[in-house]
Design an enzyme around this catalytic site. Sequence first.
Site, PDB file in Angstrom:
ATOM      1  N   ASP A   1      13.909  58.445  40.136  1.00 25.79           N
ATOM      2  CA  ASP A   1      13.388  57.222  40.737  1.00 25.79           C
ATOM      3  C   ASP A   1      11.917  57.128  40.344  1.00 25.79           C
ATOM      4  O   ASP A   1      11.270  58.132  40.021  1.00 25.79           O
ATOM      5  CB  ASP A   1      13.563  57.238  42.264  1.00 25.79           C
ATOM      6  CG  ASP A   1      13.527  55.814  42.826  1.00 25.79           C
ATOM      7  OD1 ASP A   1      13.084  54.893  42.103  1.00 25.79           O
ATOM      8  OD2 ASP A   1      13.925  55.615  43.987  1.00 25.79           O
TER       9      ASP A   1
HETATM   10  C1  BGC Z   1      13.216  52.162  43.991  1.00 24.91           C
HETATM   11  C2  BGC Z   1      14.391  52.053  43.032  1.00 24.91           C
HETATM   12  C3  BGC Z   1      14.053  51.078  41.940  1.00 24.91           C
HETATM   13  C4  BGC Z   1      12.785  51.542  41.235  1.00 24.91           C
HETATM   14  C5  BGC Z   1      12.359  50.655  40.090  1.00 24.91           C
HETATM   15  C6  BGC Z   1      11.906  52.413  43.286  1.00 24.91           C
HETATM   16  O1  BGC Z   1      10.847  52.204  44.164  1.00 24.91           O
HETATM   17  O2  BGC Z   1      13.473  53.181  44.931  1.00 24.91           O
HETATM   18  O3  BGC Z   1      15.548  51.657  43.730  1.00 24.91           O
HETATM   19  O4  BGC Z   1      15.139  50.968  41.061  1.00 24.91           O
HETATM   20  O5  BGC Z   1      11.725  51.568  42.167  1.00 24.91           O
HETATM   21  O6  BGC Z   1      11.952  49.418  40.540  1.00 24.91           O
END
Ligand code: BGC
Length: 754
Positions: A260
């Site tokens: 993530d």
């Molecule tokens: C989130 C993810 C997301 C990623 C990219 C993170 O803050 O937890 O679900 O895909 O950002 O935007």
Amino acid sequence: MKKILILAAMAAFAFSCAPKQTPQELLTIHDAEINEIIAQMTLEEKVEMLHSKTNMSSEGVPRLGIQDIKYTDGPFGIREENGDGFRSLGWTLDSATYFPTGSALAATWSKEMAYKNGWAMGKEGRLRGKDIILGPAINIQRLPVGGRTYEYLSEDPVLAAHLSVEYTKGSQDAGTAVCLKHFALNNQETDRGSVDVIVDERTMREIYLKPFEAAVKEGGAMCVMPAYNKVNGYYCSENNHLLNEILREEWGFKGMTVSDWGGTHSTMGAALGGLCVQMTGDNYFGQALIDSVRNGALDESVVDNKVREILRLRFAIEPVPEDVANTVMTSQPETQKIAYEIAQKSIVLLKNEGTLPINKEVKKIAVIGQNAVLTTASGGIGAGVKTLYEITPLEGIQARAAEAGVEVVYAPGYKNYAMRMGWGRRGPGAGAPVDPLVANSTDEPADPALLAEAVALAKDADMVIFFGGTNKSIETEGSDRKNIDLPCGQNEVIQALYEANPNLATVLISGGPTDIRVLEQYSPAIVQGWWNGLEGGTALAEVLFGDIAPSGKLPFTFPLQLQDSPAYAMGNFGQKSSEDLFTLMYRLDATGYTREQINEYIANLPKPESHYTEGLLVGYRWFDTKNAPVMYAFGHGLSYVDFEYGDLSLKQKKDKIQVSFTLKNLGDMEADEVAQLYVRRPESQIERADKELEAFERVTLQGGETKTVTLEFPISELAHWDMETNGWVVEPGKVEILVGTSSDKILKTIETNI
Ligand code: BGC
């Protein structure tokens, strides 16, 4: 000629006898070619593939003509094109279809809708030249207050698993890989970047990992995103047990993992722990990784394995040529229609004492409540969508009322709570002039002037439709709700409206459950309307006016009060929160902190833990087992017609159980019913929930029509995780099969033995 025919027949026979490759094994068919590519690559080239290139891409192998990997958020719409720091690039063709959010999709209880949703996302992903959708988001909805409860599908692993499999197949059939997120146990936003989830192996396997396991094994998911949090002591992005032992070794996963955003925490830990790509940055999987190989700490084969897993996805997903991508608008009529269909099937009629559908005598409707006019596509951080258009509930009602010659008047009724500039009250937007319709906190009482205006409209109308619920500043990634109360004095407003005009229906617009103990007393009808995509308002109006029968079913329990829900009742949730890690990093970066200072800051944050001592008793499993009353049960949802369930007949095969019965629509309009099959193990020697969902089916019936419905499930699905042998075991004995219209309305039962 004859010889050729014989050879062809032999080949066909050999093919039909060859063991079928699993969806994961199919990913390996180019391995020989991939290995040759790896053999030609320098260590630098390999490592270049293992971290972000831009905010939403990682590098291919330019020298060998291998394209970059392009990512996009998900899961409810292809995200607009962003530059560094998620700043919009202001493109004009990147407006996407906003699909109903996770709990709304799950409320359809429809595998077909989940497939179509995935397919439509995959299709739009291709139009934008993307290879991977960061979704579906399939964690279990453990907490009613969870900031991402609305993004996730269900509190039940079986419902979530079936829908995850179909979404995955749909997207990948359309040519875009999914990235299942957030693996695993990202069930709270409070301290999501540092919380250590302490969970026993059985609970983890039977509840929290189920949807991931199914989407990997049956759906063939090509990418998995380790979550921000820790599980049993290790960050998910370096959790050997989760990523290597379970995902790869047990489930046979052959694809790639991508952390993530900002969720990588070490070089050696993440390299050995099973992470392929650091998103974002290269401080761990850049020079430090090269150095680790060069100084002998890390075997280069570890790097090769990661490159191989990425290339498998690269070979399975054909890159969209540069001159084809982004040449038409992302949102297309074909995909908008799918969002519309999902919305029609997701709306849940929670209660109806006769005020719905809207009576033909009604000539003037007072629509009250800001949730009737708020758009819901953007906001909520990563899952926000730049939608091509969005029909709000008020617009949907106005359009449908105009056809029927009904007058519609509107008043906001209550103030709305909205975070300014996405930074709450602390960030750059702090101090900005306050809109008179915007509250300073969710617990601000009703505004007397707004209330008086609404009551006057209610008195003067034939019917009131009150729009309550939350919004995307309240339910959002990065923080959990403080409670599940209706914000900004909505309870006062509904009471006053009902006293002014009891011909009233309430529509709740939210992604998760709310405490409606007060509202329920003043609402003869209640509808759960969700954040329902770009055609949400149209679909809602069709249900309210009775053009279609409501057919959604709750994918989670509406507790009476927050304190009744398992994690609260066990005292497991409600820790003090520090600022969300992702937004914190962004904020520190914006205020001039260096990367080293940010890391130090994060390393010194408190180390919270979350103990899942309620174990298997998540959602309805808790309420049923403890015999605790709820407001609305898991699986609940009414229609405008009644259904009659016939007696059950059972067929038991070696590997599966089939249960058949007739289902009759007793009304005179077309309607869908979701028949649900639960299993109880009355003689079990181990701890179990009172009952568990095993199968379900959405059935469409014309008025008066009867169909025979068959629900089936593999006997292996009855297995539990045995802590002694560390494996799945099917306990022999009596099995009670319960079929009904919700978890608290079982209509027919039958027994068998396994
Ligand atoms: C989130 C993810 C997301 C990623 C990219 C993170 O803050 O937890 O679900 O895909 O950002 O935007």
